[in-house]
Design an enzyme around this catalytic site. Structure first.
Site, PDB file in Angstrom:
ATOM      1  N   LYS A 241       0.842  -1.199   0.000  1.00 12.86           N
ATOM      2  CA  LYS A 241       0.000   0.000   0.000  1.00 12.86           C
ATOM      3  C   LYS A 241       0.882   1.257   0.000  1.00 12.86           C
ATOM      4  O   LYS A 241       2.102   1.176   0.219  1.00 12.86           O
ATOM      5  CB  LYS A 241      -0.923  -0.051   1.228  1.00 12.86           C
ATOM      6  CG  LYS A 241      -1.920  -1.216   1.183  1.00 12.86           C
ATOM      7  CD  LYS A 241      -2.823  -1.226   2.416  1.00 12.86           C
ATOM      8  CE  LYS A 241      -3.840  -2.359   2.355  1.00 12.86           C
ATOM      9  NZ  LYS A 241      -4.715  -2.392   3.553  1.00 12.86           N
TER      10      LYS A 241
ATOM     11  N   TYR B  15     -12.369  -2.695  -3.098  1.00 13.41           N
ATOM     12  CA  TYR B  15     -12.861  -2.777  -1.718  1.00 13.41           C
ATOM     13  C   TYR B  15     -14.396  -2.711  -1.645  1.00 13.41           C
ATOM     14  O   TYR B  15     -14.939  -2.282  -0.630  1.00 13.41           O
ATOM     15  CB  TYR B  15     -12.237  -1.662  -0.887  1.00 13.41           C
ATOM     16  CG  TYR B  15     -10.811  -1.958  -0.432  1.00 13.41           C
ATOM     17  CD1 TYR B  15     -10.520  -3.124   0.291  1.00 13.41           C
ATOM     18  CD2 TYR B  15      -9.768  -1.083  -0.702  1.00 13.41           C
ATOM     19  CE1 TYR B  15      -9.223  -3.400   0.707  1.00 13.41           C
ATOM     20  CE2 TYR B  15      -8.461  -1.362  -0.279  1.00 13.41           C
ATOM     21  CZ  TYR B  15      -8.206  -2.519   0.425  1.00 13.41           C
ATOM     22  OH  TYR B  15      -6.922  -2.803   0.856  1.00 13.41           O
TER      23      TYR B  15
ATOM     24  N   ASN C  71      -1.785  -0.098   7.175  1.00 11.57           N
ATOM     25  CA  ASN C  71      -1.261  -1.416   7.554  1.00 11.57           C
ATOM     26  C   ASN C  71      -0.424  -2.092   6.458  1.00 11.57           C
ATOM     27  O   ASN C  71      -0.348  -3.310   6.366  1.00 11.57           O
ATOM     28  CB  ASN C  71      -2.388  -2.324   8.065  1.00 11.57           C
ATOM     29  CG  ASN C  71      -3.458  -2.564   7.025  1.00 11.57           C
ATOM     30  OD1 ASN C  71      -3.348  -2.097   5.887  1.00 11.57           O
ATOM     31  ND2 ASN C  71      -4.486  -3.305   7.397  1.00 11.57           N
TER      32      ASN C  71
ATOM     33  N   HIS D 197      -1.708  -5.380   1.295  1.00  8.35           N
ATOM     34  CA  HIS D 197      -2.984  -6.060   1.011  1.00  8.35           C
ATOM     35  C   HIS D 197      -2.688  -7.451   0.461  1.00  8.35           C
ATOM     36  O   HIS D 197      -1.719  -7.633  -0.273  1.00  8.35           O
ATOM     37  CB  HIS D 197      -3.802  -5.299  -0.038  1.00  8.35           C
ATOM     38  CG  HIS D 197      -4.876  -6.170  -0.636  1.00  8.35           C
ATOM     39  ND1 HIS D 197      -6.071  -6.412   0.003  1.00  8.35           N
ATOM     40  CD2 HIS D 197      -4.888  -6.929  -1.767  1.00  8.35           C
ATOM     41  CE1 HIS D 197      -6.776  -7.264  -0.738  1.00  8.35           C
ATOM     42  NE2 HIS D 197      -6.084  -7.584  -1.813  1.00  8.35           N
TER      43      HIS D 197
ATOM     44  N   GLU E  34      -9.426  -9.997  -7.898  1.00  6.85           N
ATOM     45  CA  GLU E  34      -8.423  -8.933  -7.761  1.00  6.85           C
ATOM     46  C   GLU E  34      -7.364  -9.007  -8.859  1.00  6.85           C
ATOM     47  O   GLU E  34      -6.924  -7.987  -9.371  1.00  6.85           O
ATOM     48  CB  GLU E  34      -7.787  -9.011  -6.369  1.00  6.85           C
ATOM     49  CG  GLU E  34      -8.793  -8.658  -5.279  1.00  6.85           C
ATOM     50  CD  GLU E  34      -8.340  -9.031  -3.878  1.00  6.85           C
ATOM     51  OE1 GLU E  34      -7.215  -9.553  -3.718  1.00  6.85           O
ATOM     52  OE2 GLU E  34      -9.127  -8.803  -2.938  1.00  6.85           O
TER      53      GLU E  34
HETATM   54  P1  RTP Z   1      -6.810  -5.911   3.000  1.00  8.37           P
HETATM   55  O1  RTP Z   1      -8.131  -6.213   2.318  1.00  8.37           O
HETATM   56  O2  RTP Z   1      -6.353  -4.499   2.783  1.00  8.37           O
HETATM   57  O3  RTP Z   1      -5.771  -6.939   2.646  1.00  8.37           O
HETATM   58  O4  RTP Z   1      -6.988  -6.052   4.573  1.00  8.37           O
HETATM   59  P2  RTP Z   1      -7.724  -7.215   5.359  1.00  8.37           P
HETATM   60  O5  RTP Z   1      -8.296  -8.208   4.408  1.00  8.37           O
HETATM   61  O6  RTP Z   1      -6.777  -7.709   6.391  1.00  8.37           O
HETATM   62  O7  RTP Z   1      -8.875  -6.417   6.106  1.00  8.37           O
HETATM   63  P3  RTP Z   1     -10.310  -6.002   5.554  1.00  8.37           P
HETATM   64  O8  RTP Z   1     -11.310  -6.360   6.583  1.00  8.37           O
HETATM   65  O9  RTP Z   1     -10.521  -6.479   4.149  1.00  8.37           O
HETATM   66  O10 RTP Z   1     -10.203  -4.417   5.545  1.00  8.37           O
HETATM   67  C1  RTP Z   1      -9.654  -3.730   4.452  1.00  8.37           C
HETATM   68  C2  RTP Z   1      -8.814  -2.590   4.946  1.00  8.37           C
HETATM   69  O11 RTP Z   1      -9.652  -1.602   5.507  1.00  8.37           O
HETATM   70  C3  RTP Z   1      -8.969  -0.934   6.555  1.00  8.37           C
HETATM   71  N1  RTP Z   1      -9.749  -1.013   7.765  1.00  8.37           N
HETATM   72  N2  RTP Z   1      -9.904  -0.001   8.571  1.00  8.37           N
HETATM   73  N3  RTP Z   1     -10.723   1.675  10.682  1.00  8.37           N
HETATM   74  C4  RTP Z   1     -11.063   0.396  10.697  1.00  8.37           C
HETATM   75  O12 RTP Z   1     -11.667  -0.104  11.609  1.00  8.37           O
HETATM   76  C5  RTP Z   1     -10.649  -0.439   9.579  1.00  8.37           C
HETATM   77  N4  RTP Z   1     -10.961  -1.703   9.408  1.00  8.37           N
HETATM   78  C6  RTP Z   1     -10.370  -2.081   8.247  1.00  8.37           C
HETATM   79  C7  RTP Z   1      -7.637  -1.613   6.737  1.00  8.37           C
HETATM   80  O13 RTP Z   1      -6.636  -0.856   6.069  1.00  8.37           O
HETATM   81  C8  RTP Z   1      -7.839  -2.949   6.070  1.00  8.37           C
HETATM   82  O14 RTP Z   1      -6.617  -3.457   5.587  1.00  8.37           O
HETATM   83 MG    MG Z   2      -9.500  -7.663   2.780  1.00  5.14          MG
END
Ligand code: RTP
Ligand code: MG
Length: 148
Positions: free
Chosen positions: A9, A49, A112, A115, A126
């Site tokens: 990212k 997303y 974070n 991705h 994706e």
């Molecule tokens: P990613 O899709 O980016 O790989 O991350 P992930 O699967 O681990 O998590 P996901 O639930 O898909 O969330 C996507 C991205 O959204 C941001 N996020 N912010 N502020 C918050 O509570 C929150 N929750 C999620 C994070 O950057 C997360 O990677």
């Molecule tokens: Mg995710």
């Protein structure tokens, strides 16, 4: 062989973590078949997303991911999707184990670092979104016989 979509990212690119992250995936034994420095557009971010479109953090997430270039990759190997997720660590760096990418380099959930696809279906979607129609490099690696 399974393929997963991994993306450093904007925070990871700005913090010079691309090489470190590529190195970890290489050393793990996965094979890089596509990589591109890319400026994610608002449209692409919203599609990527889409599952989070009703979440309170959606606007910030799209704003962040489009704020600066990202480094998009496709990695190939046995169980590449699950292994990629393990290497990334938990979504919120406060819960990510040390030794994972987010555990070692992240502090906040909004920035974070990385991705990675979370399922076969996400990976296919994706890869098509980011690399659809782009050239994939199909090649053999001699070391594969020491990995498989
Ligand atoms: P990613 O899709 O980016 O790989 O991350 P992930 O699967 O681990 O998590 P996901 O639930 O898909 O969330 C996507 C991205 O959204 C941001 N996020 N912010 N502020 C918050 O509570 C929150 N929750 C999620 C994070 O950057 C997360 O990677
Ligand atoms: Mg995710």
């Amino acid at each position: 062989m399974e393929r997963t979509f991994i993306m450093v990212k904007p925070d990871g690119v700005q913090r010079n973590l691309v090489g470190e992250i590529v190195s970890r995936f290489e050393k793990k034994g996965l094979k890089l078949v596509y990589a591109e420095m890319t400026q994610v557009t608002e449209q692409l971010a919203s599609e990527h997303y889409a599952e989070h479109k009703d979440k309170p953090f959606f606007k910030d997430l799209v704003g962040f991911i489009t704020s600066n270039p990202s480094f998009a990759m496709v990695w190939e190997g046995e169980n590449a999707i699950a292994i990629g997720r393990k290497m990334m660590g938990a979504t919120n760096p406060k819960d990510s184990e040390p030794g994972t990418i987010r555990g070692d380099f992240g502090l906040t959930v909004g920035k974070n670092v990385i991705h990675g696809s979370d399922s076969q279906e996400s990976a296919e979607r994706e890869i098509a979104l980011f690399a659809g129609g782009k050239p994939f490099v199909d090649y053999e690696k001699d070391e594969d016989k020491w990995i498989y």
